[in-house]
Design a protein around this motif. Structure first.
Motif, PDB file in Angstrom:
ATOM      1  N   ILE A 167       0.837  -1.196   0.000  1.00 59.01           N
ATOM      2  CA  ILE A 167       0.000   0.000   0.000  1.00 59.01           C
ATOM      3  C   ILE A 167       0.877   1.252   0.000  1.00 59.01           C
ATOM      4  N   GLN A 168       1.920   1.246   0.803  1.00 59.26           N
ATOM      5  CA  GLN A 168       2.814   2.407   0.869  1.00 59.26           C
ATOM      6  C   GLN A 168       3.468   2.663  -0.490  1.00 59.26           C
ATOM      7  N   ASP A 169       3.931   1.605  -1.144  1.00 58.03           N
ATOM      8  CA  ASP A 169       4.577   1.772  -2.447  1.00 58.03           C
ATOM      9  C   ASP A 169       3.586   2.275  -3.493  1.00 58.03           C
ATOM     10  N   ALA A 170       2.362   1.709  -3.500  1.00 55.92           N
ATOM     11  CA  ALA A 170       1.346   2.148  -4.464  1.00 55.92           C
ATOM     12  C   ALA A 170       1.050   3.633  -4.284  1.00 55.92           C
ATOM     13  N   ARG A 171       0.912   4.073  -3.038  1.00 53.95           N
ATOM     14  CA  ARG A 171       0.649   5.493  -2.777  1.00 53.95           C
ATOM     15  C   ARG A 171       1.797   6.364  -3.274  1.00 53.95           C
ATOM     16  N   ASN A 172       3.028   5.923  -3.067  1.00 51.76           N
ATOM     17  CA  ASN A 172       4.183   6.703  -3.512  1.00 51.76           C
ATOM     18  C   ASN A 172       4.216   6.823  -5.038  1.00 51.76           C
ATOM     19  N   HIS A 173       3.857   5.758  -5.744  1.00 46.94           N
ATOM     20  CA  HIS A 173       3.840   5.816  -7.209  1.00 46.94           C
ATOM     21  C   HIS A 173       2.753   6.765  -7.716  1.00 46.94           C
ATOM     22  N   VAL A 174       1.582   6.756  -7.069  1.00 45.90           N
ATOM     23  CA  VAL A 174       0.518   7.690  -7.458  1.00 45.90           C
ATOM     24  C   VAL A 174       0.971   9.133  -7.230  1.00 45.90           C
ATOM     25  N   SER A 175       1.599   9.382  -6.097  1.00 42.51           N
ATOM     26  CA  SER A 175       2.087  10.733  -5.801  1.00 42.51           C
ATOM     27  C   SER A 175       3.113  11.182  -6.836  1.00 42.51           C
ATOM     28  N   GLN A 176       3.962  10.257  -7.285  1.00 41.89           N
ATOM     29  CA  GLN A 176       4.959  10.600  -8.293  1.00 41.89           C
ATOM     30  C   GLN A 176       4.298  10.913  -9.627  1.00 41.89           C
ATOM     31  N   ALA A 177       3.237  10.169  -9.977  1.00 42.15           N
ATOM     32  CA  ALA A 177       2.514  10.439 -11.224  1.00 42.15           C
ATOM     33  C   ALA A 177       1.903  11.835 -11.201  1.00 42.15           C
ATOM     34  N   ILE A 178       1.309  12.211 -10.077  1.00 36.60           N
ATOM     35  CA  ILE A 178       0.709  13.544  -9.946  1.00 36.60           C
ATOM     36  C   ILE A 178       1.791  14.621 -10.012  1.00 36.60           C
ATOM     37  N   TYR A 179       2.919  14.366  -9.378  1.00 39.14           N
ATOM     38  CA  TYR A 179       4.024  15.327  -9.415  1.00 39.14           C
ATOM     39  C   TYR A 179       4.497  15.560 -10.850  1.00 39.14           C
ATOM     40  N   LEU A 180       4.609  14.484 -11.630  1.00 42.25           N
ATOM     41  CA  LEU A 180       5.056  14.621 -13.023  1.00 42.25           C
ATOM     42  C   LEU A 180       4.108  15.501 -13.833  1.00 42.25           C
ATOM     43  N   LEU A 181       2.800  15.390 -13.556  1.00 43.23           N
ATOM     44  CA  LEU A 181       1.820  16.169 -14.309  1.00 43.23           C
ATOM     45  C   LEU A 181       1.723  17.612 -13.819  1.00 43.23           C
ATOM     46  N   ALA A 182       1.924  17.817 -12.527  1.00 42.97           N
ATOM     47  CA  ALA A 182       1.679  19.139 -11.944  1.00 42.97           C
ATOM     48  C   ALA A 182       2.941  19.991 -11.820  1.00 42.97           C
ATOM     49  N   ASN A 183       4.095  19.405 -12.074  1.00 44.90           N
ATOM     50  CA  ASN A 183       5.352  20.099 -11.818  1.00 44.90           C
ATOM     51  C   ASN A 183       5.740  21.031 -12.965  1.00 44.90           C
ATOM     52  N   ARG A 184       4.838  21.954 -13.314  1.00 49.29           N
ATOM     53  CA  ARG A 184       5.137  22.987 -14.317  1.00 49.29           C
ATOM     54  C   ARG A 184       4.113  24.106 -14.167  1.00 49.29           C
ATOM     55  N   ASP A 185       4.483  25.293 -14.588  1.00 48.40           N
ATOM     56  CA  ASP A 185       3.576  26.435 -14.493  1.00 48.40           C
ATOM     57  C   ASP A 185       2.333  26.208 -15.344  1.00 48.40           C
ATOM     58  N   GLU A 186       1.221  26.831 -14.927  1.00 49.35           N
ATOM     59  CA  GLU A 186      -0.017  26.709 -15.698  1.00 49.35           C
ATOM     60  C   GLU A 186       0.135  27.267 -17.112  1.00 49.35           C
ATOM     61  N   SER A 187       1.040  28.224 -17.278  1.00 49.70           N
ATOM     62  CA  SER A 187       1.228  28.846 -18.594  1.00 49.70           C
ATOM     63  C   SER A 187       2.175  28.044 -19.499  1.00 49.70           C
ATOM     64  N   TYR A 188       2.726  26.961 -18.956  1.00 53.75           N
ATOM     65  CA  TYR A 188       3.697  26.183 -19.741  1.00 53.75           C
ATOM     66  C   TYR A 188       3.026  25.580 -20.976  1.00 53.75           C
ATOM     67  N   GLN A 189       3.722  25.652 -22.108  1.00 56.22           N
ATOM     68  CA  GLN A 189       3.215  25.078 -23.352  1.00 56.22           C
ATOM     69  C   GLN A 189       4.181  24.022 -23.864  1.00 56.22           C
ATOM     70  N   PHE A 190       3.638  22.863 -24.158  1.00 59.55           N
ATOM     71  CA  PHE A 190       4.453  21.804 -24.742  1.00 59.55           C
ATOM     72  C   PHE A 190       4.839  22.199 -26.163  1.00 59.55           C
ATOM     73  N   ARG A 191       6.076  21.934 -26.533  1.00 60.86           N
ATOM     74  CA  ARG A 191       6.571  22.375 -27.835  1.00 60.86           C
ATOM     75  C   ARG A 191       6.402  21.310 -28.916  1.00 60.86           C
ATOM     76  N   THR A 192       6.471  20.048 -28.518  1.00 58.79           N
ATOM     77  CA  THR A 192       6.391  18.981 -29.518  1.00 58.79           C
ATOM     78  C   THR A 192       5.514  17.849 -28.996  1.00 58.79           C
ATOM     79  N   GLY A 193       5.009  17.059 -29.935  1.00 60.31           N
ATOM     80  CA  GLY A 193       4.263  15.867 -29.544  1.00 60.31           C
ATOM     81  C   GLY A 193       5.146  14.878 -28.815  1.00 60.31           C
TER      82      GLY A 193
END
Length: 273
Positions: free
Chosen positions: A99-125
């Motif tokens: 359970i602890q490991d599963a929670r840590n992986h979910v937290s890392q997934a959210i961090y990857l998605l949220a770790n940029r400014d709202e104004s950030y624009q992806f440059r390439t596919g």
């Protein structure tokens, strides 16, 4: 690239913001407090163990966040109808690493998605595909920690700290293992007997397994032992079932975005103008 930008914005919002799937999955692994405030010990949940195939083991497990804080187990010994009772020592808790490991992986997934400014624009596919691959890797690992219990040898179970959690101490002819399998919390009790030195049985130590069968042999200390009986009981953890559903939906959303990016990238690569 307006279409690409719009799709990225949509998928990020869909994955991250409640009541949508990734945030909901994360909420299932939060540790709700027992009081009205936001701080304090995690709330305790009691689960009754049961099995449709045996009534030899009965009991209650108390889950507190990602740890078992209490266990109260009764075991009926078939050969003499003896009833054994054992429970966790009051000063002990057993951490459920899955359970602890599963929670840590979910937290890392959210961090990857949220770790940029709202104004950030992806440059390439390709940049988006790389992000989705990283997010999907964390979500897959989280799901696998719940769906794939560790395979342990009998000596590893015997050496586990779980055997020292109980009062009174477990008899030397009993082993106990606890693990998560999908949305269930499982308890397995192994009854053992000593193989005598003059035994005619061909001694073959068992390898690792999630669940060992009667007849499995192993060496512990100076003794050779064999499993005589196996008793498995379990209980459903509703919020683990919810988390597994949200993992699946989140992975599907990530794959949808990858598919869309591939289509859009082909369009921009092969425009005739």
């Amino acid at each position: 690239m307006g279409l690409l930008k719009g799709e990225v914005s949509w998928i990020g919002s869909t994955l991250l913001h409640s009541p949508l799937p990734l945030q909901e999955a994360s909420l299932r692994f939060t540790l709700p407090c027992s009081g009205a405030g936001t701080e304090g010990p995690a709330k305790q949940e009691n689960f009754i163990l049961g099995s449709c195939s045996t009534d030899q083991v009965k009991g209650v497990l108390t889950l507190q966040g990602d740890a078992l804080s209490q266990a109260d187990v009764n075991l009926k010994i078939p050969r003499n109808n003896q009833l054994l009772h054992f429970a966790f020592r009051e000063d002990k808790q057993w951490k459920l690493q899955q359970i602890q490991d599963a929670r840590n992986h979910v937290s890392q997934a959210i961090y990857l998605l949220a770790n940029r400014d709202e104004s950030y624009q992806f440059r390439t596919g390709a940049e988006v595909l790389k992000l989705m691959d990283a997010v999907m890797l964390q979500l897959t690992r989280a799901r696998n920690r719940l769906t794939t219990p560790a395979t342990l040898t009998l000596p590893e179970i015997a050496a586990s700290g779980l055997t020292r959690m109980f009062a009174p101490a477990l008899p030397s002819d009993l082993l106990v293992n606890v693990y998560i399998n999908l949305n269930k919390l499982c308890l397995t009790v192994y009854q053992l007997h000593v193989l005598q030195p003059n035994s005619t049985k061909n001694f073959r130590p068992a390898g690792g397994a999630v669940l060992h069968s009667p007849g499995a042999m192993f060496e512990w200390g100076s003794q050779r032992l064999e499993v005589s009986h196996v008793h498995k009981v379990e209980c459903v953890i509703p919020w683990l079932n919810d988390a597994l559903v949200f993992f699946t939906v989140s992975l599907q959303l990530c794959q949808q975005l990858k598919d869309k990016i591939s289509v859009f990238s082909s369009y921009w690569s092969y425009r005739p103008f």
